[in-house]
Design a protein around this motif. Structure first.
Motif, mmCIF file in Angstrom:
data_model
loop_
_atom_site.group_PDB
_atom_site.id
_atom_site.type_symbol
_atom_site.label_atom_id
_atom_site.label_comp_id
_atom_site.label_asym_id
_atom_site.label_seq_id
_atom_site.Cartn_x
_atom_site.Cartn_y
_atom_site.Cartn_z
ATOM 1 N N HIS A 1 14.270 -57.004 -48.964
ATOM 2 C CA HIS A 1 14.740 -58.113 -49.579
ATOM 3 C C HIS A 1 15.632 -58.885 -48.505
ATOM 4 O O HIS A 1 16.036 -58.291 -47.573
ATOM 5 C CB HIS A 1 15.508 -58.115 -51.024
ATOM 6 C CG HIS A 1 16.726 -57.229 -50.863
ATOM 7 N ND1 HIS A 1 16.780 -56.087 -52.024
ATOM 8 C CD2 HIS A 1 17.914 -57.372 -50.431
ATOM 9 C CE1 HIS A 1 17.946 -55.512 -51.422
ATOM 10 N NE2 HIS A 1 18.709 -56.072 -50.809
ATOM 11 N N GLY A 2 16.113 -60.130 -48.801
ATOM 12 C CA GLY A 2 17.169 -60.731 -47.881
ATOM 13 C C GLY A 2 18.387 -60.838 -48.744
ATOM 14 O O GLY A 2 18.441 -60.831 -50.117
ATOM 15 N N ALA A 3 19.522 -60.624 -48.206
ATOM 16 C CA ALA A 3 20.609 -60.699 -48.854
ATOM 17 C C ALA A 3 21.911 -61.341 -48.053
ATOM 18 O O ALA A 3 21.851 -61.634 -46.781
ATOM 19 C CB ALA A 3 21.216 -59.340 -49.131
ATOM 20 N N SER A 4 22.852 -62.006 -48.937
ATOM 21 C CA SER A 4 24.136 -62.653 -48.445
ATOM 22 C C SER A 4 25.166 -61.797 -49.079
ATOM 23 O O SER A 4 25.140 -61.943 -50.326
ATOM 24 C CB SER A 4 23.903 -64.068 -48.403
ATOM 25 O OG SER A 4 25.346 -64.527 -48.332
ATOM 26 N N VAL A 5 26.054 -61.256 -48.348
ATOM 27 C CA VAL A 5 27.056 -60.413 -48.908
ATOM 28 C C VAL A 5 28.582 -60.753 -48.633
ATOM 29 O O VAL A 5 28.691 -61.005 -47.544
ATOM 30 C CB VAL A 5 26.755 -59.025 -48.744
ATOM 31 C CG1 VAL A 5 27.824 -57.975 -49.206
ATOM 32 C CG2 VAL A 5 25.474 -58.485 -49.082
ATOM 33 N N ARG A 6 29.314 -60.731 -49.788
ATOM 34 C CA ARG A 6 30.878 -60.683 -49.254
ATOM 35 C C ARG A 6 31.568 -59.888 -50.321
ATOM 36 O O ARG A 6 31.475 -59.920 -51.489
ATOM 37 C CB ARG A 6 31.637 -62.278 -49.353
ATOM 38 C CG ARG A 6 31.354 -63.351 -48.459
ATOM 39 C CD ARG A 6 32.050 -63.111 -47.154
ATOM 40 N NE ARG A 6 31.619 -63.954 -46.182
ATOM 41 C CZ ARG A 6 30.332 -64.192 -45.643
ATOM 42 N NH1 ARG A 6 29.546 -62.977 -45.706
ATOM 43 N NH2 ARG A 6 30.079 -65.057 -44.656
ATOM 44 N N GLN A 7 32.342 -59.067 -49.610
ATOM 45 C CA GLN A 7 32.949 -57.829 -50.396
ATOM 46 C C GLN A 7 34.351 -57.700 -50.249
ATOM 47 O O GLN A 7 34.695 -58.260 -49.394
ATOM 48 C CB GLN A 7 32.153 -56.574 -49.913
ATOM 49 C CG GLN A 7 32.592 -55.319 -50.892
ATOM 50 C CD GLN A 7 33.748 -54.609 -50.436
ATOM 51 O OE1 GLN A 7 34.444 -54.851 -49.398
ATOM 52 N NE2 GLN A 7 34.234 -53.669 -51.424
ATOM 53 N N MET A 8 35.064 -57.009 -51.033
ATOM 54 C CA MET A 8 36.472 -56.970 -51.012
ATOM 55 C C MET A 8 37.020 -55.984 -51.998
ATOM 56 O O MET A 8 36.443 -55.638 -52.849
ATOM 57 C CB MET A 8 37.383 -58.284 -51.478
ATOM 58 C CG MET A 8 37.246 -58.535 -52.968
ATOM 59 S SD MET A 8 38.026 -60.135 -53.275
ATOM 60 C CE MET A 8 38.220 -60.190 -54.890
ATOM 61 N N PHE A 9 38.168 -55.318 -51.540
ATOM 62 C CA PHE A 9 38.775 -54.155 -52.226
ATOM 63 C C PHE A 9 40.000 -55.097 -53.014
ATOM 64 O O PHE A 9 40.370 -56.160 -52.571
ATOM 65 C CB PHE A 9 39.497 -53.123 -51.796
ATOM 66 C CG PHE A 9 38.496 -52.160 -51.084
ATOM 67 C CD1 PHE A 9 37.721 -51.627 -51.981
ATOM 68 C CD2 PHE A 9 38.372 -52.134 -49.902
ATOM 69 C CE1 PHE A 9 36.633 -50.558 -51.348
ATOM 70 C CE2 PHE A 9 37.342 -51.439 -49.336
ATOM 71 C CZ PHE A 9 36.538 -50.355 -50.013
ATOM 72 N N ALA A 10 40.159 -55.019 -54.294
ATOM 73 C CA ALA A 10 41.217 -55.557 -54.816
ATOM 74 C C ALA A 10 42.032 -54.676 -56.145
ATOM 75 O O ALA A 10 41.567 -53.752 -56.260
ATOM 76 C CB ALA A 10 40.734 -56.769 -55.661
ATOM 77 N N THR A 11 43.093 -55.306 -56.238
ATOM 78 C CA THR A 11 43.929 -54.683 -57.337
ATOM 79 C C THR A 11 43.857 -55.225 -58.822
ATOM 80 O O THR A 11 43.823 -54.541 -59.753
ATOM 81 C CB THR A 11 45.358 -54.431 -57.094
ATOM 82 O OG1 THR A 11 45.849 -55.641 -56.571
ATOM 83 C CG2 THR A 11 45.814 -53.584 -55.774
#
Ligand SMILES: Cc1cc2nc3c(=O)[nH]c(=O)nc-3n(C[C@H](O)[C@H](O)[C@H](O)COP(=O)(O)OP(=O)(O)OC[C@H]3O[C@@H](n4cnc5c(N)ncnc54)[C@H](O)[C@@H]3O)c2cc1C
Length: 469
Positions: free
Chosen positions: A325-335
């Motif tokens: 597939h095609g994907a656009s991703v933004r990831q983060m760790f958080a509290t």
């Protein structure tokens, strides 16, 4: 003929002859644009990356890999590495480069007496899960069956049992590594300990791993499946507060998305925004139900589809993600996330450009958090939450622009809560984000190890850590 032309012809002849010498030396295959299987071999999981490398070496042995590294080094040609082909940033296929393709090296040898597995670097999570399950054993790897053990492990490896058994790297005993000089070395706590530290989170910066040795856990069946809950602020808050503090046996991946047309979803709910909580509990049903009680108390589940299953069956929950597939991703760790951030996510989901796009939440903590942030190159051990905005489109002819713009809009709302990022979920997002994946101390230490093992930055098609000066 001019001197320059004569020189060029001589160089081309030399390259062709070097290429033939390399081909002759290999146990595996060498593909060029003229090879029948070249087009299939250059495909990555994300169809956005449509790249044309100069040659693809489909390695069969560590010696093949070493010979290819020496070849690239001598000719000063760019070198990329492909394992399972799931790079989110498209790093494993590069225009004009030499690609070391490990996807034919998929052997998994399990030793039940020591509860260990020797895993060739082109194996997928499904390859390992299947071979280990035959002995009632498992390694906690990623959420999708097709993801390569190579790239996954080198970035850390956040899996279905991360709260019980930690990251994939927390179970890594050693690795066979081809260095930038083309040497084959072993990295472990006893040998090349600096290299062993760096490959546990530092990505493909330090060499090409041809084989991993893992410690496995005794996992026969798990109590797993999906709990589909209404998409409300209270439910999301309840999930993100409980998931990192639940018993270690319980790891959950929640996807805020339109309920999929799965056989277990009532027709009236298909397409309605929901929190699809995928559950993997390493214990019996009674203990699992006890652990899940706080979640079930958040709201009446739309679907409650949880049962005892062999561990590899957990991958059926994500079988759609295993398709290209095609994907656009933004990831983060958080509290934490504020109520207003949760409200904004809920609003943005109504504007999603595809019915399979999602915001994903994973609870960390447990065994993941009990490893020191200095013990490996994975720095974010203290972060309880994993949050990712993932736009997915399934038609290769779709224009990626609106999907990417949606990801950016959701990310703008979430970014104030970001506290680091997982290197394996980074796109090409620039130097600052790459540094966020490690934090200053770990990044500086990685640069020092890079200087020792790859001073010319030969391995640079990755989330690159340049050698310290
Ligand atoms: C659908 C999907 C689901 C995912 N789910 C998870 C998840 O649950 N948990 C998680 O932790 N991650 C997950 N990921 C992220 C995944 O771990 C990374 O994308 C990883 O890099 C993929 O590894 P690969 O071998 O398949 O990729 P490739 O594209 O083959 O490799 C990616 C990069 O890794 C390096 N590399 C790979 N193998 C080697 C090697 N043997 N030696 C040296 N360098 C190497 C190279 O730099 C290469 O460019 C997911 C990704 C996708 C697309």
């Amino acid at each position: 003929m001019t001197t320059t032309n004569t020189q060029q012809t001589t160089n081309t002849q030399q390259t062709t002859s070097d290429l033939e010498t390399l081909r002759q030396s290999l146990t595996g295959e060498l593909l060029t644009g003229l090879s029948e299987s070249y087009d299939a071999a250059r495909q990555l999981h994300d169809f956005v990356w449509d790249r044309y490398p100069a040659i693809i070496v489909q390695a069969a042995t560590a010696e093949d890999v070493a010979a290819t590294v020496r070849f690239a080094r001598t000719l000063e040609r760019p070198l990329a590495v492909r394992g399972g082909g799931h790079s989110i940033a498209g790093h494993s296929m590069v225009d004009g480069a030499i690609v070391v393709d490990l996807s034919n090296m998929r052997g998994v040898t399990v030793d039940p007496s020591t509860r260990t597995a020797a895993v060739q670097a082109g194996a997928t999570s499904a390859d390992l899960a299947g071979a280990a399950a035959a002995h009632g054993l498992a390694l906690s790897t990623g959420d999708t069956s097709t993801v390569g053990i190579g790239g996954l492990t080198l970035g850390g490896g956040i899996g279905w049992m991360v709260r019980k058994y930690g990251l994939a790297i927390d179970n890594l005993l050693g690795a066979t590594v081809v260095t930038a000089d083309g040497d084959i070395v072993r990295a472990s706590a006893e040998e090349h300990a600096d290299l062993f530290w760096a490959i546990r989170g530092g990505g493909g910066n330090f060499g090409i791993i041809t084989e991993f040795e893992f410690r496995l856990a005794e996992v026969g069946s798990v109590y797993g499946g999906a709990l589909v809950l209404p998409a409300t602020r209270e439910v999301i808050r309840g999930f993100i507060e409980y998931a990192p503090k639940a018993p270690d046996d319980l790891t959950m991946i929640a996807m805020l998305m339109p309920a999929p047309p799965a056989p277990f979803v009532p027709e009236a709910s298909v397409g309605q925004l929901a929190l699809v909580v995928c559950v993997c509990f390493t214990g019996d049903a009674a203990a699992g139900d006890e652990a899940l009680a706080p979640l079930r108390a958040l709201a009446t589940p739309i679907v409650d589809f949880i049962g005892t299953m062999p561990y590899p069956a957990i991958y059926e929950l994500t079988s759609e993600a295993a398709k290209r597939h095609g994907a656009s991703v933004r990831q983060m760790f958080a509290t934490d996330l504020s109520d207003s951030a949760i409200d904004k996510i809920l609003e943005q989901m109504q504007e999603a450009t595809s019915p399979v796009s999602m915001v994903q939440f994973r609870g960390l903590g447990g065994a993941f958090a009990r490893v020191s942030s200095k013990a490996t190159a994975f720095a974010h051990r203290d972060k309880p939450l994993f949050v990712a905005v993932i736009a997915i489109w399934t038609d290769p002819d779709d224009d990626p622009a609106p999907h990417r713009a949606w990801t950016e809009r959701v990310w703008t709302d979430l970014e104030p809560f970001a506290s680091g990022v997982y290197v394996n979920f980074l796109e090409n997002e620039g130097d600052a984000r790459r540094r966020e994946a490690y934090g200053a101390v770990t990044f500086a230490r990685l640069a020092e190890v890079k200087r020792r093992y790859d001073p010319t930055n030969m391995f640079r098609f990755n989330q690159n850590v340049r050698p310290a000066r």
